[in-house]
Design a protein around this motif. Structure first.
Motif, mmCIF file in Angstrom:
data_model
loop_
_atom_site.group_PDB
_atom_site.id
_atom_site.type_symbol
_atom_site.label_atom_id
_atom_site.label_comp_id
_atom_site.label_asym_id
_atom_site.label_seq_id
_atom_site.Cartn_x
_atom_site.Cartn_y
_atom_site.Cartn_z
ATOM 1 N N ASN A 1 11.537 1.697 -4.156
ATOM 2 C CA ASN A 1 10.774 0.563 -4.657
ATOM 3 C C ASN A 1 10.831 -0.602 -3.703
ATOM 4 O O ASN A 1 11.847 -0.898 -3.127
ATOM 5 C CB ASN A 1 11.396 0.090 -5.979
ATOM 6 N N SER A 2 9.695 -1.317 -3.574
ATOM 7 C CA SER A 2 9.714 -2.519 -2.758
ATOM 8 C C SER A 2 10.503 -3.577 -3.498
ATOM 9 O O SER A 2 10.668 -3.540 -4.697
ATOM 10 C CB SER A 2 8.301 -3.012 -2.557
ATOM 11 N N SER A 3 10.972 -4.531 -2.734
ATOM 12 C CA SER A 3 11.656 -5.656 -3.351
ATOM 13 C C SER A 3 10.663 -6.442 -4.169
ATOM 14 O O SER A 3 9.515 -6.560 -3.828
ATOM 15 C CB SER A 3 12.205 -6.545 -2.256
ATOM 16 N N GLY B 1 4.467 8.552 -10.613
ATOM 17 C CA GLY B 1 5.147 7.421 -11.237
ATOM 18 C C GLY B 1 6.589 7.317 -10.817
ATOM 19 O O GLY B 1 7.227 6.288 -10.973
ATOM 20 N N ARG B 2 7.094 8.431 -10.238
ATOM 21 C CA ARG B 2 8.468 8.340 -9.744
ATOM 22 C C ARG B 2 8.439 7.773 -8.339
ATOM 23 O O ARG B 2 7.389 7.622 -7.732
ATOM 24 C CB ARG B 2 9.123 9.721 -9.741
ATOM 25 N N TYR C 1 0.848 -1.196 0.000
ATOM 26 C CA TYR C 1 0.000 0.000 0.000
ATOM 27 C C TYR C 1 0.884 1.246 0.000
ATOM 28 O O TYR C 1 0.697 2.176 -0.792
ATOM 29 C CB TYR C 1 -0.891 -0.031 1.245
ATOM 30 N N PHE C 2 1.864 1.248 0.872
ATOM 31 C CA PHE C 2 2.753 2.407 0.996
ATOM 32 C C PHE C 2 3.514 2.661 -0.307
ATOM 33 O O PHE C 2 3.578 3.787 -0.810
ATOM 34 C CB PHE C 2 3.733 2.178 2.155
ATOM 35 N N THR C 3 4.086 1.600 -0.844
ATOM 36 C CA THR C 3 4.894 1.744 -2.057
ATOM 37 C C THR C 3 4.053 2.255 -3.223
ATOM 38 O O THR C 3 4.462 3.155 -3.967
ATOM 39 C CB THR C 3 5.512 0.380 -2.431
ATOM 40 N N GLU C 4 2.855 1.643 -3.383
ATOM 41 C CA GLU C 4 1.999 2.063 -4.498
ATOM 42 C C GLU C 4 1.539 3.512 -4.312
ATOM 43 O O GLU C 4 1.428 4.265 -5.270
ATOM 44 C CB GLU C 4 0.774 1.137 -4.599
ATOM 45 N N SER C 5 1.261 3.881 -3.076
ATOM 46 C CA SER C 5 0.839 5.252 -2.805
ATOM 47 C C SER C 5 1.952 6.232 -3.184
ATOM 48 O O SER C 5 1.712 7.260 -3.831
ATOM 49 C CB SER C 5 0.486 5.402 -1.323
ATOM 50 N N GLN C 6 3.157 5.912 -2.800
ATOM 51 C CA GLN C 6 4.276 6.799 -3.098
ATOM 52 C C GLN C 6 4.505 6.943 -4.593
ATOM 53 O O GLN C 6 4.767 8.036 -5.087
ATOM 54 C CB GLN C 6 5.545 6.284 -2.407
#
Ligand code: SF4
Length: 430
Positions: free
Chosen positions: A404-406, A380-381, A369-374
């Protein structure tokens, strides 16, 4: 696996015999499988069916069942996971076998509580309905003749004998809580955020569960055991270094009832432990949604858990109102909660708070959730590193470092269980 020619013959014979078990691509799962299978296959069949049922759930909420889009997306998933995807397809013995065995594995995993049973039945019912409706009239007739509709209650009676099997029980217990997405313990993000950013990030990009924990920590300068575990590992997953985690928790706790000495002697060890620097040196993994939803429900005074699962609906409604979610959005979220689609309710919350119509991914993890939100908020960056320690969150300057998440897949469900061992040592004091 290598076979001698005699073994190969035997294998082929057995396989030939078994083909008779599956005269149709569609099954009514009347008889449990009796063959022996390797544990590795047992696990991979189970994980693939779980993936499939999650897609069935998500499609069932996002699209009208039976529409072309619903059908084509479901067929694509069946194909991808190598389940029978078209009733008329022939020579799909392996797919039929996988369908049969995986159904019964998940029955075992999901018969253990009313909540789990209801979820499993709903998804299997939707899957069956889709497949049945794909049959031609002739095939429907043949299928109905082939099955008898007699009903035998509740797989749960088989559990006592299964429970004596030391190899299967942990796997079955874990399956219903299992998570099959990226592993957020690999910290490619480490050091990409500063402590000054956390307040702003908690409002903009934290899922509700973590936002609630962060608020409670700031307000009371303390979190109880379950909250510290859930939130501490999430923060680690978004990129807090060990040094930052020590500073973050210490600063907050000493504003409450814990003095610096007590913190250094008790809590500091536990934080180092969670970063794999003490004890067994296990690098602990942030909790997935399924783990948060299905285990360790919060008691009075706790702030951990999933608000969509564990909050009283009226309180949840008030919370959503306080976050300025429009009434129609609140109704949608509460409807999903009522149907026990907690992760889908969270996806809807994401859409409402990020002003997007379709989230475009299937939510399984708070760190996802956090990664996609960012990604979305930064056009997109990826998250830019905070270089200014003035205490203000600065969105539009800074460097181009990645958060980016792993994408490393979780290799085994057993891993999570192993990692839970010793976690009691993490923040042991209440
Ligand atoms: Fe957190 Fe997952 Fe619940 Fe969302 S669905 S609030 S990310 S546990």
């Amino acid at each position: 696996m290598q076979f001698s020619s005699r073994e190969r013959q035997k294998h082929a014979l057995l396989a030939g015999d078994r083909r008779d078990q599956y005269p149709h691509s569609l099954q009514f799962y009347l008889e449990p499988p009796t063959e022996s299978i390797p544990l590795v296959e047992f696990e991979s069949f189970a994980v693939d069916r779980l993936r499939l049922l999650k897609v069935v759930e998500s499609l069932g909420v996002s699209y009208v069942r039976g529409t072309d889009t619903y059908k084509s997306k479901l067929e694509a998933e069946l194909r991808k996971l190598k389940f029978p995807y078209r009733a008329l397809a022939e020579d799909d013995y392996e797919a039929r076998r996988k369908d049969h065995i995986s159904h019964f594995i998940l029955r075992l995993a999901y018969c253990q509580s009313e909540d789990l049973r209801r979820w499993f039945l709903q998804q299997e019912l939707d899957l069956f309905r889709y497949r049945f409706n794909e049959l031609t009239g002739d095939l429907m007739q043949k299928f109905l003749e082939h099955v008898n509709l007699s009903f035998e209650a509740l797989t749960a009676r088989s559990l006592p004998s299964i429970q004596s099997d030391e190899r299967l029980l942990p796997l079955l217990n874990h399956l219903s809580h299992s998570y099959v997405g990226p592993d957020y313990s690999v910290q490619k993000n480490t050091g990409k955020i500063s402590l000054d950013q956390i307040d702003a990030l908690s409002v903009r990009s934290f899922p509700l569960c973590m936002r609630q924990l962060h608020r409670a920590l700031r307000d009371s300068h303390h979190l109880r055991h379950g909250g510290r575990m859930q939130y501490g590992l999430f923060l680690k997953g978004i990129g807090l270094t060990l040094e930052q985690a020590l500073e973050f928790w210490k600063k907050e706790f000493i504003r409450g009832k814990v003095d610096a000495d007590k913190f250094d002697k008790g809590y500091a060890y536990s934080i180092r432990h969670s970063y794999g620097k003490e004890g067994k040196r296990t690098d602990y993994t942030p909790y997935s949604c399924m783990k948060i939803i299905m285990s360790n429900p919060p008691s009075q005074g706790d702030y951990h858990g999933c608000p969509f699962r564990h909050s009283d609906p009226e309180l949840l409604k008030q919370k959503l109102q306080s976050y300025k979610i429009p009434p129609s959005g609140i109704t949608q979220v509460l409807e999903l909660v009522k149907g026990m689609h907690y992760q889908l309710a969270c996806q809807k919350f994401f859409e409402l708070t990020h002003d997007v119509d379709d989230i475009g991914f299937s939510l399984n993890h708070p760190n996802q959730y956090f990664t996609e939100s960012q990604k979305l908020l930064n056009g997109g960056r990826e998250l830019k590193k905070e270089v200014n320690n003035s205490g203000n969150f600065q969105q539009k300057n800074n460097t181009q470092d990645s958060i980016n998440s792993s994408s490393t897949p979780t290799s085994s469900n057993a891993k999570a269980d192993t990692e839970l061992e010793g976690l009691e040592a993490y923040f042991t004091e209440d």
